[in-house]
Every structure is written in structure tokens, then in C-alpha cells.
Design an enzyme around this catalytic site. Structure first.
Site, PDB file in Angstrom:
ATOM      1  CE  LYS A  90       5.826 -15.315  22.506  1.00 35.95           C
ATOM      2  NZ  LYS A  90       4.487 -15.582  21.924  1.00 35.95           N
TER       3      LYS A  90
ATOM      4  CD  GLU B  64      -3.053  -0.809   0.010  1.00 35.86           C
ATOM      5  OE1 GLU B  64      -3.345   0.364  -0.287  1.00 35.86           O
ATOM      6  OE2 GLU B  64      -3.539  -1.789  -0.579  1.00 35.86           O
TER       7      GLU B  64
ATOM      8  CG  HIS C  93       3.319 -14.698  17.536  1.00 32.37           C
ATOM      9  ND1 HIS C  93       4.231 -15.482  16.852  1.00 32.37           N
ATOM     10  CD2 HIS C  93       3.165 -15.266  18.755  1.00 32.37           C
ATOM     11  CE1 HIS C  93       4.595 -16.497  17.620  1.00 32.37           C
ATOM     12  NE2 HIS C  93       3.967 -16.394  18.784  1.00 32.37           N
TER      13      HIS C  93
END
Length: 363
Positions: free
Chosen positions: A326, A134, A285
Site C-alpha cells: 500500500k 457535520e 484503510h
């Protein structure tokens, strides 16, 4: 006439005695427009306003902590060691990941992202296929404002694609095909004649070079050697073009294995890391999982509208990411429940754009 006392059951329930609030407890206070219009002070007041305004204020603090850490001198022993980052970016004291979904490039948030990349304020981008294409398509033809309630059947008959309340004429994608196909031809030729091993990030850098347009996010990513990772690169118009190209001139290989090493290395070899993640799904993720490789990011800000009741990673709060390693256990991550098109420009206004040292250091 004698008055009756209210039932003790009711008074005991309603008039429960409070404990004294801890010393230093902040009070709720919003902006007083009697002081005139001062947008900086207005946004500062969000932190004590409550609800998502407070979360926005906390996100400003967290991003500023990333920036301050980035501006700290690299320790001497680290500065003198070999830079193992395979992308070859200069080492700083904090590697900042900026991740975002494609709709934000379709929207005007693209210009905010481009500003950060143009001034080399972030170190690694993660996005979806649409978040790549885009940007290039907007260099070839405009996207228009529309309405959420326009009828899909009528738009389809007119060759108009709707992204929320944005409209993209299908001719834009035809122009994209005309621009991209010769580049794919050249990539295939270099693969065959020079042994070039293409990955999504190398492909995006090449497209950024070819577009040669300062309005493009990826033009500046190419110029500033900021890697862009998009493991779902075929899930969009780029994938359509690669699919068509595979019939015309088969053989082009885009390798994901090298890119997962390059992506994870951005975290593994970083001194400290910060994550700014706009939206959910793959981009969220992929960024968090790379930071798992170093036992978690030091700083993190999530901006999305996802909820956690369905167990999705998109809606998961930062605390769930801590459980996976994480985000570090001693971090102070923030999630803002909001549309990123509303709040991300405000976050940048109160962080990166106000930090003149960062602008000067990276020009």
C-alpha cells in the site's frame, strides 16, 4: 588511609566506551526564545527536538515532497495521453489523497480542510458519514464548545449530543433532516425519470451544490471537481435520513460498486500519489487499499494516536502498509503519534499555506 578502587564490574558496566558517531549525525537542538517569537523558525526546530516533534518535522518534509512532485510538469508523453480518471480532474504529477475522520469536521480542523479544498490543493477526499454530514449541519446551525466531563444522562435529557468536548443540539439534526429530505426526493425522481445512478461520491457532490455555502468543505469540492469518497455513507445521520426516507418514498439506490471503481481509479491512473491520513478506521484503510492497486503510494503521512499492539489497522505503522504493497518499498513515510486537531493546522501552515506557487497554480 588507603583509598579503594571501585569494583571493576561496576566501572566496566558504567564506563562503556562509545564508538564515534557517524559523520553528519544531527544533534538535538530546540528553539531559542532569545531570538524572539518566530513561529516558522519554532516549527522548523521541531525536526531536531526529538520525540513526536521530530516526527512532525519529518511529516512537514514528506508533505512538501508531495507538493514539489505535484508542481513538476507532467511528462510530455503522459500529458498527451488520454486522461482515464473517471472523475475528469486535470492530470498533475502527483495525486494527493486527504483522508480524515468525522470528529475533525466537527472540530475547527474543518476550516483547515476547507482551505485546502477551496484552493484545489488536494485531489481526492476520503471520510466517514459523519465527516460529510457535520459539514452541512454546521452550515445550518453551530456546534458549541463544552467539556469532556459533562454527564451523558443530563445531556440526553436536554437533547444535547456530545462529541468529546463539543456539543451539538439535537435540533441541528432536525434542521438537517428538513434540508436533506427534499433533496432525497429529487434524487429519487431523477433516478426514476432520468436513469440517474447515484453513488456516495455523486450524492456528496450534489449536496455540496445544494448547500451553496462557501463555509462548506463540500461546496468547494463540488466547485473544484474534487471527488469525495465515503463508503460508509449510511453510518451516521445521513443513514438515518435515508432510512426514514425509504419508508416515505422507497426506491432510492446508492451504488457502492461504481464508487469503488472511481476511488481505485484515482490511484491506478495517477502518475505519483501521496496520502495524508488523519485518524484511523475506514478512512485509513480505504485510502491505503486504493493505493495498493498501483503497488503503493509514493508519499505518506499518518497522524493518529493508535497503537499497533492490538493488531488494528488504525494503529498500524506505515511499515505494515509497505508489507501489503500500500506504500512503496522505497518511500519514506511518516507517522505522527498525536491528536490531529493539534498538529494538522501546523502541518498545513508549514506546507500548503507556505507554498505560494501551489496557491497561485490552483486558484
Amino acid at each position: 588511609m588507603a583509598t579503594e578502587a571501585p569494583p571493576s564490574l561496576a566501572t566496566d558496566a558504567v564506563l562503556v566506551e562509545s564508538v564515534v558517531m557517524p559523520e553528519g549525525s544531527e544533534t538535538v537542538k530546540g528553539y531559542d526564545f532569545n531570538n524572539g517569537i518566530d513561529y516558522h523558525e519554532l516549527l522548523k526546530s521541531y525536526r531536531t527536538s526529538g520525540f513526536q516533534a521530530t516526527n512532525l518535522g519529518l511529516a512537514v518534509q514528506e508533505i512538501n515532497r508531495m507538493i514539489n512532485k505535484k508542481l513538476e510538469p507532467v511528462p510530455v508523453n503522459e500529458a498527451e495521453s488520454i486522461n482515464l480518471n473517471p472523475c475528469g480532474r486535470d492530470k498533475t504529477n502527483c495525486t494527493i489523497f486527504l483522508s480524515y475522520t468525522s470528529n475533525l469536521i466537527s472540530a475547527g480542523v474543518r476550516e483547515t480542510i476547507r482551505y485546502l479544498v477551496e484552493h484545489n490543493m488536494v485531489d481526492c477526499l476520503v471520510t466517514s458519514a459523519g465527516g460529510v454530514e457535520e459539514d452541512f449541519i454546521k452550515c445550518l446551525a453551530p456546534t458549541y464548545l463544552g467539556d469532556f466531563h459533562l454527564k451523558g444522562k443530563e445531556l440526553r435529557e436536554k437533547g444535547i449530543n456530545r462529541i468529546g468536548n463539543l456539543l451539538v443540539p439535537n435540533d441541528n439534526y432536525c434542521k438537517f433532516e428538513d434540508w436533506l429530505m427534499p433533496i432525497l426526493d429529487q434524487m429519487l425522481l431523477e433516478q426514476k425519470e432520468q436513469g440517474m445512478l447515484w453513488t456516495p461520491s455523486k450524492m456528496i457532490a450534489r449536496l455540496g451544490k445544494e448547500i451553496d455555502n462557501p463555509e462548506s468543505v463540500y461546496y468547494w469540492a463540488y466547485k473544484n471537481n474534487i471527488p469525495v469518497f465515503s463508503p460508509g455513507i449510511t453510518d451516521g445521520s445521513i443513514g438515518d435520513m435515508v432510512y426514514f426516507h425509504s419508508y416515505k418514498k422507497p426506491g432510492l439506490v446508492i451504488d457502492l460498486v461504481e464508487d469503488i471503481r472511481r476511488m481505485n481509479s484515482q490511484a491506478v491512473y495517477a502518475l505519483n500519489t501521496g496520502m495524508i491520513i488523519l485518524g484511523g478506521g475506514l478512512i485509513k484503510h480505504h485510502t491505503c487499499n486504493a493505493n495498493l492497486m498501483r503497488n503503493g503510494a509514493d508519499f505518506a503521512v499518518f497522524v493518529n494516536t493508535g497503537q499497533e499492539f492490538d493488531g488494528s489497522d488504525s494503529g498500524a505503522r506505515p511499515d505494515e502498509a509497505i508489507s501489503w504493497g500500500k506504500i512503496r518499498k522505497d518511500a519514506s513515510p511518516v507517522k505522527v503519534y498525536a491528536d490531529a486537531s493539534l498538529v494538522f493546522p501546523l502541518l498545513v501552515a508549514e506546507t500548503f499555506a507556505r507554498n505560494k506557487s501551489l496557491v497561485k497554480a490552483t486558484k
